[in-house]
Design a protein around this motif. Structure first.
Motif, PDB file in Angstrom:
ATOM      1  N   GLU A  78       0.831  -1.209   0.000  1.00 38.96           N
ATOM      2  CA  GLU A  78       0.000   0.000   0.000  1.00 38.96           C
ATOM      3  C   GLU A  78       0.861   1.253   0.000  1.00 38.96           C
ATOM      4  N   GLY A  79       1.951   1.224   0.765  1.00 41.32           N
ATOM      5  CA  GLY A  79       2.871   2.363   0.792  1.00 41.32           C
ATOM      6  C   GLY A  79       3.448   2.640  -0.581  1.00 41.32           C
ATOM      7  N   ILE A  80       3.897   1.593  -1.257  1.00 46.24           N
ATOM      8  CA  ILE A  80       4.444   1.749  -2.617  1.00 46.24           C
ATOM      9  C   ILE A  80       3.358   2.277  -3.552  1.00 46.24           C
ATOM     10  N   ALA A  81       2.163   1.703  -3.471  1.00 47.77           N
ATOM     11  CA  ALA A  81       1.062   2.110  -4.353  1.00 47.77           C
ATOM     12  C   ALA A  81       0.711   3.586  -4.169  1.00 47.77           C
ATOM     13  N   LYS A  82       0.840   4.081  -2.944  1.00 45.86           N
ATOM     14  CA  LYS A  82       0.506   5.473  -2.649  1.00 45.86           C
ATOM     15  C   LYS A  82       1.720   6.397  -2.770  1.00 45.86           C
ATOM     16  N   GLY A  83       2.876   5.841  -3.126  1.00 46.78           N
ATOM     17  CA  GLY A  83       4.077   6.656  -3.275  1.00 46.78           C
ATOM     18  C   GLY A  83       4.768   6.985  -1.963  1.00 46.78           C
ATOM     19  N   ASN A  84       4.389   6.310  -0.890  1.00 42.32           N
ATOM     20  CA  ASN A  84       5.014   6.554   0.413  1.00 42.32           C
ATOM     21  C   ASN A  84       6.088   5.484   0.650  1.00 42.32           C
TER      22      ASN A  84
ATOM     23  N   GLU B  97       8.876   5.583   2.363  1.00 45.18           N
ATOM     24  CA  GLU B  97       9.367   5.413   3.743  1.00 45.18           C
ATOM     25  C   GLU B  97       8.523   4.397   4.504  1.00 45.18           C
ATOM     26  N   VAL B  98       7.204   4.521   4.388  1.00 43.96           N
ATOM     27  CA  VAL B  98       6.312   3.567   5.055  1.00 43.96           C
ATOM     28  C   VAL B  98       6.539   2.166   4.484  1.00 43.96           C
ATOM     29  N   ALA B  99       6.614   2.059   3.168  1.00 44.21           N
ATOM     30  CA  ALA B  99       6.825   0.757   2.526  1.00 44.21           C
ATOM     31  C   ALA B  99       8.116   0.115   3.021  1.00 44.21           C
ATOM     32  N   ASN B 100       9.171   0.893   3.094  1.00 43.95           N
ATOM     33  CA  ASN B 100      10.468   0.383   3.525  1.00 43.95           C
ATOM     34  C   ASN B 100      10.436  -0.055   4.988  1.00 43.95           C
ATOM     35  N   ARG B 101       9.834   0.747   5.824  1.00 39.09           N
ATOM     36  CA  ARG B 101       9.731   0.427   7.255  1.00 39.09           C
ATOM     37  C   ARG B 101       8.915  -0.858   7.464  1.00 39.09           C
ATOM     38  N   GLU B 102       7.813  -1.002   6.756  1.00 41.57           N
ATOM     39  CA  GLU B 102       6.949  -2.172   6.904  1.00 41.57           C
ATOM     40  C   GLU B 102       7.621  -3.445   6.376  1.00 41.57           C
ATOM     41  N   ILE B 103       8.344  -3.329   5.250  1.00 44.07           N
ATOM     42  CA  ILE B 103       9.009  -4.528   4.723  1.00 44.07           C
ATOM     43  C   ILE B 103      10.135  -4.951   5.661  1.00 44.07           C
ATOM     44  N   ASP B 104      10.798  -3.981   6.292  1.00 43.95           N
ATOM     45  CA  ASP B 104      11.838  -4.318   7.279  1.00 43.95           C
ATOM     46  C   ASP B 104      11.246  -5.101   8.449  1.00 43.95           C
ATOM     47  N   LYS B 105      10.082  -4.659   8.922  1.00 38.93           N
ATOM     48  CA  LYS B 105       9.416  -5.364  10.031  1.00 38.93           C
ATOM     49  C   LYS B 105       9.072  -6.796   9.635  1.00 38.93           C
ATOM     50  N   ALA B 106       8.590  -6.980   8.415  1.00 45.41           N
ATOM     51  CA  ALA B 106       8.241  -8.320   7.946  1.00 45.41           C
ATOM     52  C   ALA B 106       9.489  -9.200   7.841  1.00 45.41           C
ATOM     53  N   LEU B 107      10.547  -8.662   7.257  1.00 47.99           N
ATOM     54  CA  LEU B 107      11.758  -9.459   7.046  1.00 47.99           C
ATOM     55  C   LEU B 107      12.453  -9.833   8.352  1.00 47.99           C
ATOM     56  N   ARG B 108      12.270  -9.013   9.392  1.00 44.92           N
ATOM     57  CA  ARG B 108      12.875  -9.315  10.690  1.00 44.92           C
ATOM     58  C   ARG B 108      12.354 -10.619  11.287  1.00 44.92           C
ATOM     59  N   VAL B 109      11.106 -10.961  11.000  1.00 46.63           N
ATOM     60  CA  VAL B 109      10.513 -12.160  11.599  1.00 46.63           C
ATOM     61  C   VAL B 109      10.213 -13.268  10.588  1.00 46.63           C
TER      62      VAL B 109
ATOM     63  N   PHE C  98       9.488  -8.690  -4.121  1.00 42.32           N
ATOM     64  CA  PHE C  98       8.838  -7.439  -3.742  1.00 42.32           C
ATOM     65  C   PHE C  98       9.697  -6.657  -2.745  1.00 42.32           C
ATOM     66  N   ALA C  99      10.281  -7.347  -1.767  1.00 41.66           N
ATOM     67  CA  ALA C  99      11.131  -6.672  -0.778  1.00 41.66           C
ATOM     68  C   ALA C  99      12.318  -5.998  -1.470  1.00 41.66           C
ATOM     69  N   GLY C 100      12.900  -6.671  -2.463  1.00 51.81           N
ATOM     70  CA  GLY C 100      13.995  -6.065  -3.225  1.00 51.81           C
ATOM     71  C   GLY C 100      13.538  -4.805  -3.937  1.00 51.81           C
ATOM     72  N   TYR C 101      12.328  -4.846  -4.490  1.00 48.83           N
ATOM     73  CA  TYR C 101      11.785  -3.675  -5.178  1.00 48.83           C
ATOM     74  C   TYR C 101      11.582  -2.515  -4.207  1.00 48.83           C
ATOM     75  N   VAL C 102      11.102  -2.806  -3.014  1.00 46.22           N
ATOM     76  CA  VAL C 102      10.917  -1.746  -2.008  1.00 46.22           C
ATOM     77  C   VAL C 102      12.266  -1.109  -1.680  1.00 46.22           C
ATOM     78  N   LYS C 103      13.283  -1.939  -1.473  1.00 49.82           N
ATOM     79  CA  LYS C 103      14.624  -1.425  -1.168  1.00 49.82           C
ATOM     80  C   LYS C 103      15.163  -0.597  -2.328  1.00 49.82           C
ATOM     81  N   TYR C 104      14.925  -1.047  -3.536  1.00 53.13           N
ATOM     82  CA  TYR C 104      15.322  -0.294  -4.734  1.00 53.13           C
ATOM     83  C   TYR C 104      14.650   1.071  -4.757  1.00 53.13           C
ATOM     84  N   ARG C 105      13.332   1.090  -4.558  1.00 49.66           N
ATOM     85  CA  ARG C 105      12.588   2.355  -4.557  1.00 49.66           C
ATOM     86  C   ARG C 105      13.035   3.285  -3.439  1.00 49.66           C
ATOM     87  N   ALA C 106      13.469   2.713  -2.310  1.00 48.85           N
ATOM     88  CA  ALA C 106      13.926   3.506  -1.168  1.00 48.85           C
ATOM     89  C   ALA C 106      15.365   4.001  -1.361  1.00 48.85           C
ATOM     90  N   GLY C 107      16.003   3.572  -2.442  1.00 46.58           N
ATOM     91  CA  GLY C 107      17.377   3.991  -2.693  1.00 46.58           C
ATOM     92  C   GLY C 107      18.394   3.221  -1.870  1.00 46.58           C
TER      93      GLY C 107
END
Length: 156
Positions: free
Chosen positions: A25-31, A33-45, A56-65
């Motif tokens: 949803e964060g990526i879809a809305k152009g946010n 930072e939210v997308a990156n923070r949420e994917i980090d939380k998911a990957l931690r567990v 998808f997680a790689g794409y979020v990291k790519y978009r976050a720079g």
């Protein structure tokens, strides 16, 4: 498996699914930072992420720079795609196409090479879109890549 262990795994699965959904949803809305923070939380567990979740997680990291992280996750995704016994060949190729361009840019940004990337970059791929689950096509859009001369998308 006892009930507490089952409940614990169920709660963990729901948590991971929610975090990935929030990230999407964060990526879809152009946010980003939210997308990156949420994917980090998911990957931690997330002990053993599915290939498409890694893509998808790689794409979020790519978009976050976060290009180093993107390359690391994309390499894990490509390895996971190759080893998957549950994904059909069309879905595997679709995910490889989804990864190709952002991984190329990420590698260029950090001036690094990747054997995994070199294996998926060249060569032609035929993909019958009817064999790719709608859920994957929705989350892992490959708009603009259809014109690539090495990709033949079949929708019959």
């Amino acid at each position: 498996m006892d009930n507490m262990n089952f409940i614990s795994k169920l709660i963990k699965s729901i948590y991971i699914a929610r975090k990935i959904s929030n990230s999407w949803e964060g990526i879809a809305k152009g946010n980003v930072e939210v997308a990156n923070r949420e994917i980090d939380k998911a990957l931690r567990v997330y002990d053993n992420p599915l290939p498409y979740d890694l893509a998808f997680a790689g794409y979020v990291k790519y978009r976050a720079g976060c290009f180093n992280d993107a390359v690391d996750i994309y390499e894990r995704a490509l390895f996971s795609i190759d080893k998957s016994l549950k994904l059909n060949q069309d879905t595997k190729n679709y995910l490889r196409i989804y990864i190709r361009k952002p991984m190329a840019i990420s590698l260029a940004m950090i001036q690094k090479r990747s054997e995994y990337f070199d294996r998926v970059y060249g060569g032609e791929m035929n993909i019958n879109l009817k064999n790719v689950p709608d859920r994957i096509k929705t989350i892992h859009g490959i708009r603009g890549l259809e014109k690539d001369s090495t990709i033949n998308l079949i929708d019959c």
